[in-house]
Design a protein around this motif. Structure first.
Motif, mmCIF file in Angstrom:
data_model
loop_
_atom_site.group_PDB
_atom_site.id
_atom_site.type_symbol
_atom_site.label_atom_id
_atom_site.label_comp_id
_atom_site.label_asym_id
_atom_site.label_seq_id
_atom_site.Cartn_x
_atom_site.Cartn_y
_atom_site.Cartn_z
ATOM 1 N N SER A 249 0.829 -1.208 0.000
ATOM 2 C CA SER A 249 0.000 0.000 0.000
ATOM 3 C C SER A 249 0.861 1.255 0.000
ATOM 4 C CB SER A 249 -0.930 0.008 1.217
ATOM 5 O OG SER A 249 -1.751 -1.131 1.239
ATOM 6 N N LEU A 250 1.917 1.252 0.815
ATOM 7 C CA LEU A 250 2.814 2.399 0.897
ATOM 8 C C LEU A 250 3.574 2.605 -0.404
ATOM 9 C CD1 LEU A 250 3.747 4.509 3.002
ATOM 10 C CD2 LEU A 250 5.594 2.943 3.617
ATOM 11 N N PHE A 251 4.087 1.521 -0.976
ATOM 12 C CA PHE A 251 4.901 1.603 -2.184
ATOM 13 C C PHE A 251 4.073 2.079 -3.381
ATOM 14 C CE2 PHE A 251 6.745 -0.293 -6.025
ATOM 15 C CZ PHE A 251 8.041 0.159 -5.953
ATOM 16 N N TYR A 252 2.967 1.402 -3.634
ATOM 17 C CA TYR A 252 2.152 1.763 -4.797
ATOM 18 C C TYR A 252 1.372 3.055 -4.568
ATOM 19 C CZ TYR A 252 3.119 -2.525 -7.337
ATOM 20 O OH TYR A 252 3.745 -3.537 -8.041
ATOM 21 N N GLY A 253 0.968 3.307 -3.332
ATOM 22 C CA GLY A 253 0.234 4.538 -3.046
ATOM 23 C C GLY A 253 1.067 5.770 -3.318
ATOM 24 N N GLY A 257 0.814 8.232 -6.590
ATOM 25 C CA GLY A 257 0.576 9.634 -6.254
ATOM 26 C C GLY A 257 1.544 10.565 -6.950
ATOM 27 N N VAL A 258 2.828 10.175 -7.002
ATOM 28 C CA VAL A 258 3.858 10.993 -7.656
ATOM 29 C C VAL A 258 3.553 11.166 -9.136
ATOM 30 C CG1 VAL A 258 6.274 11.039 -8.379
ATOM 31 C CG2 VAL A 258 5.700 10.449 -6.037
ATOM 32 N N TYR A 259 3.335 10.059 -9.830
ATOM 33 C CA TYR A 259 3.231 10.141 -11.282
ATOM 34 C C TYR A 259 1.863 10.588 -11.768
ATOM 35 C CZ TYR A 259 7.897 8.402 -11.491
ATOM 36 O OH TYR A 259 9.250 8.305 -11.338
ATOM 37 N N LEU A 260 0.827 10.376 -10.997
ATOM 38 C CA LEU A 260 -0.477 10.916 -11.375
ATOM 39 C C LEU A 260 -0.505 12.426 -11.172
ATOM 40 C CD1 LEU A 260 -2.998 8.256 -9.988
ATOM 41 C CD2 LEU A 260 -2.376 8.685 -12.374
ATOM 42 N N SER A 262 2.141 14.449 -11.229
ATOM 43 C CA SER A 262 3.022 15.082 -12.215
ATOM 44 C C SER A 262 2.400 15.101 -13.596
ATOM 45 C CB SER A 262 4.373 14.369 -12.254
ATOM 46 O OG SER A 262 4.215 13.029 -12.705
ATOM 47 N N ALA A 263 1.519 14.127 -13.879
ATOM 48 C CA ALA A 263 0.861 14.090 -15.185
ATOM 49 C C ALA A 263 -0.253 15.132 -15.282
ATOM 50 C CB ALA A 263 0.286 12.703 -15.436
ATOM 51 N N VAL A 264 -0.869 15.444 -14.139
ATOM 52 C CA VAL A 264 -2.009 16.367 -14.141
ATOM 53 C C VAL A 264 -1.571 17.813 -13.950
ATOM 54 C CG1 VAL A 264 -4.143 16.983 -12.937
ATOM 55 C CG2 VAL A 264 -3.584 14.582 -13.321
ATOM 56 N N THR A 265 -0.598 18.038 -13.056
ATOM 57 C CA THR A 265 -0.168 19.400 -12.740
ATOM 58 C C THR A 265 1.331 19.560 -12.987
ATOM 59 O OG1 THR A 265 0.248 18.794 -10.430
ATOM 60 C CG2 THR A 265 -1.949 19.618 -10.979
ATOM 61 N N PRO A 266 1.806 20.813 -13.178
ATOM 62 C CA PRO A 266 3.244 21.048 -13.316
ATOM 63 C C PRO A 266 3.973 20.691 -12.036
ATOM 64 C CG PRO A 266 1.956 22.961 -14.018
ATOM 65 C CD PRO A 266 1.014 22.018 -13.333
ATOM 66 N N PRO A 267 5.288 20.417 -12.127
ATOM 67 C CA PRO A 267 6.059 20.076 -10.927
ATOM 68 C C PRO A 267 5.954 21.171 -9.874
ATOM 69 C CG PRO A 267 7.332 19.616 -12.908
ATOM 70 C CD PRO A 267 6.087 20.327 -13.348
ATOM 71 N N SER A 268 5.786 20.787 -8.637
ATOM 72 C CA SER A 268 5.622 21.741 -7.543
ATOM 73 C C SER A 268 6.260 21.166 -6.288
ATOM 74 C CB SER A 268 4.137 22.012 -7.299
ATOM 75 O OG SER A 268 3.487 20.809 -6.912
ATOM 76 N N ARG A 269 6.185 21.939 -5.200
ATOM 77 C CA ARG A 269 6.698 21.460 -3.920
ATOM 78 C C ARG A 269 5.949 20.210 -3.468
ATOM 79 N NH1 ARG A 269 11.588 23.395 -3.832
ATOM 80 N NH2 ARG A 269 11.654 25.642 -4.163
ATOM 81 N N THR A 270 4.667 20.151 -3.827
ATOM 82 C CA THR A 270 3.873 18.979 -3.445
ATOM 83 C C THR A 270 4.396 17.721 -4.112
ATOM 84 O OG1 THR A 270 1.932 20.398 -3.213
ATOM 85 C CG2 THR A 270 1.543 18.018 -3.364
ATOM 86 N N MET A 277 8.642 10.913 -0.421
ATOM 87 C CA MET A 277 7.918 9.782 0.164
ATOM 88 C C MET A 277 8.238 8.495 -0.585
ATOM 89 S SD MET A 277 5.921 10.396 2.805
ATOM 90 C CE MET A 277 4.746 9.056 2.673
ATOM 91 N N TYR A 278 8.248 8.577 -1.906
ATOM 92 C CA TYR A 278 8.425 7.400 -2.752
ATOM 93 C C TYR A 278 9.855 6.874 -2.715
ATOM 94 C CZ TYR A 278 8.278 4.607 -7.062
ATOM 95 O OH TYR A 278 8.361 3.601 -7.990
ATOM 96 N N THR A 279 10.830 7.787 -2.790
ATOM 97 C CA THR A 279 12.229 7.365 -2.921
ATOM 98 C C THR A 279 12.949 7.189 -1.596
ATOM 99 O OG1 THR A 279 12.926 9.686 -3.148
ATOM 100 C CG2 THR A 279 12.475 8.463 -5.183
ATOM 101 N N MET A 280 12.456 7.839 -0.524
ATOM 102 C CA MET A 280 13.173 7.777 0.751
ATOM 103 C C MET A 280 12.340 7.217 1.907
ATOM 104 S SD MET A 280 15.664 11.110 1.014
ATOM 105 C CE MET A 280 14.721 12.305 0.085
ATOM 106 N N VAL A 281 11.138 7.735 2.065
ATOM 107 C CA VAL A 281 10.336 7.350 3.231
ATOM 108 C C VAL A 281 9.904 5.893 3.164
ATOM 109 C CG1 VAL A 281 8.227 7.819 4.530
ATOM 110 C CG2 VAL A 281 9.553 9.717 3.593
ATOM 111 N N THR A 282 9.435 5.450 1.989
ATOM 112 C CA THR A 282 8.978 4.058 1.851
ATOM 113 C C THR A 282 10.090 3.044 2.138
ATOM 114 O OG1 THR A 282 7.280 4.713 0.256
ATOM 115 C CG2 THR A 282 7.891 2.394 0.297
ATOM 116 N N PRO A 283 11.279 3.149 1.510
ATOM 117 C CA PRO A 283 12.358 2.208 1.863
ATOM 118 C C PRO A 283 12.787 2.299 3.318
ATOM 119 C CG PRO A 283 12.857 3.325 -0.212
ATOM 120 C CD PRO A 283 11.681 4.026 0.389
ATOM 121 N N MET A 284 12.657 3.490 3.917
ATOM 122 C CA MET A 284 13.038 3.651 5.330
ATOM 123 C C MET A 284 12.049 2.956 6.256
ATOM 124 S SD MET A 284 13.493 7.179 7.527
ATOM 125 C CE MET A 284 11.717 7.467 7.585
#
Length: 320
Positions: A249-253, A257-260, A262-270, A277-284
């Motif tokens: 759930s954490l990995f796919y969620g 979230g990241v790629y959906l 980025s596809a809908v809105t321009p890159p932002s702080r969010t 979350m995807y690259t650091m928090v989940t593996p941690m």
């Protein structure tokens, strides 16, 4: 600009996070701490499993490989980000960016496949318990892991090599702290149709199909467990899947979230926060999820730490 000239003189700029020096100092401390916790936590998982013969089962074999993949996945992006913050530099070479993309995709896909195998392992254990040891034999488990490594590397290589055919314009700024493949494609001057086809193909084969396999496995697990008459039996069956389901759930969620976003809105702080979350928090968090929710892991980890403490005390006594 021709691609040959681009690879010789071109560099990408990773815009990353805040420009403020105090904020960068805070972020460096935070990300360094998270990185060290990730490395130490996943190494402890690997050492615990390898040191306890009771944990030499298919599920823990896949878990140790997942922990190793998580270490590599995090190490693909975080050290470069920490160096850039330390040196106040945002630059990454074209070759460095390609290398980062290759390993980012490879270990991300490997995570997908390993999570799928762990779901299949739980499916066999719960739905076919009498045939579990025959089906999930060491030879099959070894082949599944080896095949996952090979498929992940081939998929990553296919996607990375198609970037070599692209030429890039003067704008080389990536609004991320690492070379996100989708953001790199946006900077290309040449046609990216083939790259997009390859990216969607790899995403479907190594992302969507594994997720479908996980969902199918758990649909069968839930159906089988609900047929168990006793509440105690249902709780015991579900408890064996709790840790894995939390990690999935954490990995796919976070990934979706990241790629959906980025596809809908321009890159932002969010989106940057979602990428963290995807690259650091989940593996941690994975080692904590498996060690806190799993009685066998907690017991074996306690024994390992006790052994290490006794060894340390013995060494100090000898030296004194």
């Amino acid at each position: 600009m021709e691609r040959g000239n681009q690879t010789e003189v071109g560099n990408f700029l990773l815009l990353g996070f805040a420009e403020d020096s105090d904020m960068q100092l805070l972020l460096r401390g935070l990300f360094l701490s998270m990185y060290l916790v990730t490395i130490i936590g996943n190494l402890l998982i690997i050492l615990t499993i390898s040191s306890d013969s009771h944990l030499h089962t298919p599920m823990y074999f896949f878990l140790s490989n997942l922990s190793f993949a998580d270490i590599c996945f995090t190490s693909t992006t975080v050290p470069k980000m920490l160096v850039n913050i330390q040196t106040q530099s945002k630059m990454i070479t074209f070759a460095g960016c390609l290398t980062q993309i290759f390993f980012f995709i490879a270990f991300g896909c490997l995570d997908n496949l390993l999570l799928t195998m762990m779901a299949y392992d739980r499916f066999v254990a719960i739905c076919y318990p009498l045939h579990y040891t025959v089906i999930m034999n060491p030879q099959l488990c070894g082949l599944l892991v080896l095949g996952s490594w090979c498929i992940s590397v081939m998929g990553s290589l296919l996607e990375t090599l198609t970037i070599l055919r692209l030429s890039f314009c003067t704008n080389m700024e990536i609004p991320h702290f690492f070379c996100d493949p989708s953001e790199v494609l946006k900077l290309a001057c040449s046609d990216t149709f083939i790259n997009n086809i390859v990216m969607y193909f790899v995403t479907i084969v190594l992302g969507v199909f594994p997720l479908c396999g996980i969902l199918f496995s758990y649909s069968q697990i839930f159906s089988s467990v609900l047929r168990v008459s006793s509440a105690r039996g249902q709780h015991k069956a579900f408890s064996t899947c709790g840790s894995h389901l939390s990690v999935v759930s954490l990995f796919y969620g976070t990934g979706l979230g990241v790629y959906l976003s980025s596809a809908v809105t321009p890159p932002s702080r969010t989106s940057l926060a979602a990428s963290v979350m995807y690259t650091m928090v989940t593996p941690m968090l994975n080692p904590f999820i498996y060690s806190l929710r799993n009685r066998d892991m907690k017991g074996s980890l306690g024994k390992l730490l006790l052994r290490a403490t006794s060894l340390k005390e013995g060494t100090i006594a000898m030296l004194s």
